[in-house]
Design a protein around this motif. Structure first.
Motif, PDB file in Angstrom:
ATOM      1  N   UNK A  69      32.367  45.085  40.386  1.00  0.00           N
ATOM      2  CA  UNK A  69      33.196  46.263  40.669  1.00  0.00           C
ATOM      3  C   UNK A  69      34.696  45.957  40.577  1.00  0.00           C
ATOM      4  N   UNK A  70      35.113  44.793  41.067  1.00  0.00           N
ATOM      5  CA  UNK A  70      36.540  44.462  41.037  1.00  0.00           C
ATOM      6  C   UNK A  70      37.063  44.301  39.609  1.00  0.00           C
ATOM      7  N   UNK A  71      36.270  43.720  38.742  1.00  0.00           N
ATOM      8  CA  UNK A  71      36.677  43.584  37.334  1.00  0.00           C
ATOM      9  C   UNK A  71      36.794  44.962  36.698  1.00  0.00           C
ATOM     10  N   UNK A  72      35.843  45.824  36.987  1.00  0.00           N
ATOM     11  CA  UNK A  72      35.896  47.194  36.472  1.00  0.00           C
ATOM     12  C   UNK A  72      37.118  47.924  37.009  1.00  0.00           C
ATOM     13  N   UNK A  73      37.364  47.833  38.300  1.00  0.00           N
ATOM     14  CA  UNK A  73      38.535  48.513  38.884  1.00  0.00           C
ATOM     15  C   UNK A  73      39.840  47.998  38.293  1.00  0.00           C
ATOM     16  N   UNK A  74      39.937  46.709  38.080  1.00  0.00           N
ATOM     17  CA  UNK A  74      41.154  46.145  37.483  1.00  0.00           C
ATOM     18  C   UNK A  74      41.365  46.717  36.086  1.00  0.00           C
ATOM     19  N   UNK A  75      40.290  46.811  35.321  1.00  0.00           N
ATOM     20  CA  UNK A  75      40.371  47.390  33.975  1.00  0.00           C
ATOM     21  C   UNK A  75      40.792  48.856  34.051  1.00  0.00           C
ATOM     22  N   UNK A  76      40.183  49.622  34.944  1.00  0.00           N
ATOM     23  CA  UNK A  76      40.525  51.037  35.075  1.00  0.00           C
ATOM     24  C   UNK A  76      41.965  51.224  35.533  1.00  0.00           C
ATOM     25  N   UNK A  77      42.449  50.360  36.414  1.00  0.00           N
ATOM     26  CA  UNK A  77      43.865  50.428  36.835  1.00  0.00           C
ATOM     27  C   UNK A  77      44.791  50.154  35.652  1.00  0.00           C
ATOM     28  N   UNK A  78      44.453  49.140  34.859  1.00  0.00           N
ATOM     29  CA  UNK A  78      45.278  48.829  33.674  1.00  0.00           C
ATOM     30  C   UNK A  78      45.235  49.979  32.667  1.00  0.00           C
ATOM     31  N   UNK A  79      44.063  50.608  32.504  1.00  0.00           N
ATOM     32  CA  UNK A  79      43.964  51.760  31.607  1.00  0.00           C
ATOM     33  C   UNK A  79      44.802  52.912  32.140  1.00  0.00           C
ATOM     34  N   UNK A  80      44.715  53.167  33.437  1.00  0.00           N
ATOM     35  CA  UNK A  80      45.539  54.202  34.065  1.00  0.00           C
ATOM     36  C   UNK A  80      47.019  53.916  33.805  1.00  0.00           C
ATOM     37  N   UNK A  81      47.437  52.691  34.013  1.00  0.00           N
ATOM     38  CA  UNK A  81      48.840  52.332  33.798  1.00  0.00           C
ATOM     39  C   UNK A  81      49.244  52.508  32.344  1.00  0.00           C
ATOM     40  N   UNK A  82      48.364  52.171  31.442  1.00  0.00           N
ATOM     41  CA  UNK A  82      48.662  52.348  30.014  1.00  0.00           C
ATOM     42  C   UNK A  82      48.827  53.828  29.679  1.00  0.00           C
ATOM     43  N   UNK A  83      47.921  54.647  30.165  1.00  0.00           N
ATOM     44  CA  UNK A  83      47.944  56.064  29.812  1.00  0.00           C
ATOM     45  C   UNK A  83      49.048  56.843  30.513  1.00  0.00           C
ATOM     46  N   UNK A  85      51.695  55.420  32.989  1.00  0.00           N
ATOM     47  CA  UNK A  85      52.963  54.852  33.458  1.00  0.00           C
ATOM     48  C   UNK A  85      53.677  54.048  32.384  1.00  0.00           C
ATOM     49  N   UNK A  86      53.157  54.113  31.159  1.00  0.00           N
ATOM     50  CA  UNK A  86      53.857  53.482  30.050  1.00  0.00           C
ATOM     51  C   UNK A  86      53.578  52.019  29.831  1.00  0.00           C
ATOM     52  N   UNK A  87      52.560  51.458  30.489  1.00  0.00           N
ATOM     53  CA  UNK A  87      52.210  50.066  30.207  1.00  0.00           C
ATOM     54  C   UNK A  87      51.963  49.952  28.706  1.00  0.00           C
ATOM     55  N   UNK A  88      52.557  48.966  28.053  1.00  0.00           N
ATOM     56  CA  UNK A  88      52.601  48.960  26.589  1.00  0.00           C
ATOM     57  C   UNK A  88      51.277  48.768  25.866  1.00  0.00           C
ATOM     58  N   UNK A  89      50.361  48.010  26.418  1.00  0.00           N
ATOM     59  CA  UNK A  89      49.149  47.712  25.676  1.00  0.00           C
ATOM     60  C   UNK A  89      47.929  48.317  26.349  1.00  0.00           C
ATOM     61  N   UNK A  90      47.057  48.888  25.517  1.00  0.00           N
ATOM     62  CA  UNK A  90      45.786  49.392  26.035  1.00  0.00           C
ATOM     63  C   UNK A  90      44.916  48.195  26.371  1.00  0.00           C
ATOM     64  N   UNK A  91      44.360  48.158  27.570  1.00  0.00           N
ATOM     65  CA  UNK A  91      43.535  47.014  27.958  1.00  0.00           C
ATOM     66  C   UNK A  91      42.202  47.017  27.220  1.00  0.00           C
ATOM     67  N   UNK A  92      41.668  45.830  27.052  1.00  0.00           N
ATOM     68  CA  UNK A  92      40.354  45.663  26.454  1.00  0.00           C
ATOM     69  C   UNK A  92      39.308  45.488  27.549  1.00  0.00           C
TER      70      UNK A  92
END
Length: 95
Positions: A69-83, A85-92
């Motif tokens: 779950x924590x790995x999934x949440x980290x990915x979803x947070x990074x995706x949220x930030x990308x979409x 808040x302008x985080x430059x790279x879409x997470x894999x």
């Protein structure tokens, strides 16, 4: 989970498209109405904070497996930030 948000995840973050990081996802999302963008933002925030949403549910939606779950949440947070808040790279997702 609302059907429209579920469809966004299925269509844009599935096994086929989840590994595409050409930058189109954010541009595509931002071409929709402000209300739809806010709806998708709220959907991400909801699944990130939902303790019942875990790797098994995500895998059923996308075909992509997360180890915990924590790995999934980290990915979803990074995706949220990308979409949103302008985080430059879409997470894999894991691969």
């Amino acid at each position: 989970m609302d059907t429209r948000f579920k469809n966004f995840i299925k269509v844009n973050l599935d096994l086929e498209r989840g590994y595409e990081t050409n930058g189109d996802l954010r541009d595509t999302l931002l071409s929709f109405s402000d209300s739809y963008i806010e709806f998708i933002r709220a959907g991400f925030e909801g699944i990130i904070s939902d303790d019942s949403f875990g790797p098994a549910k995500y895998e059923r939606l996308t075909g992509i497996e997360f180890s915990d779950r924590e790995t999934l949440r980290a990915y979803l947070r990074r995706m949220h930030d990308h979409l949103f808040t302008g985080a430059p790279e879409q997470p894999l997702p894991p691969g």
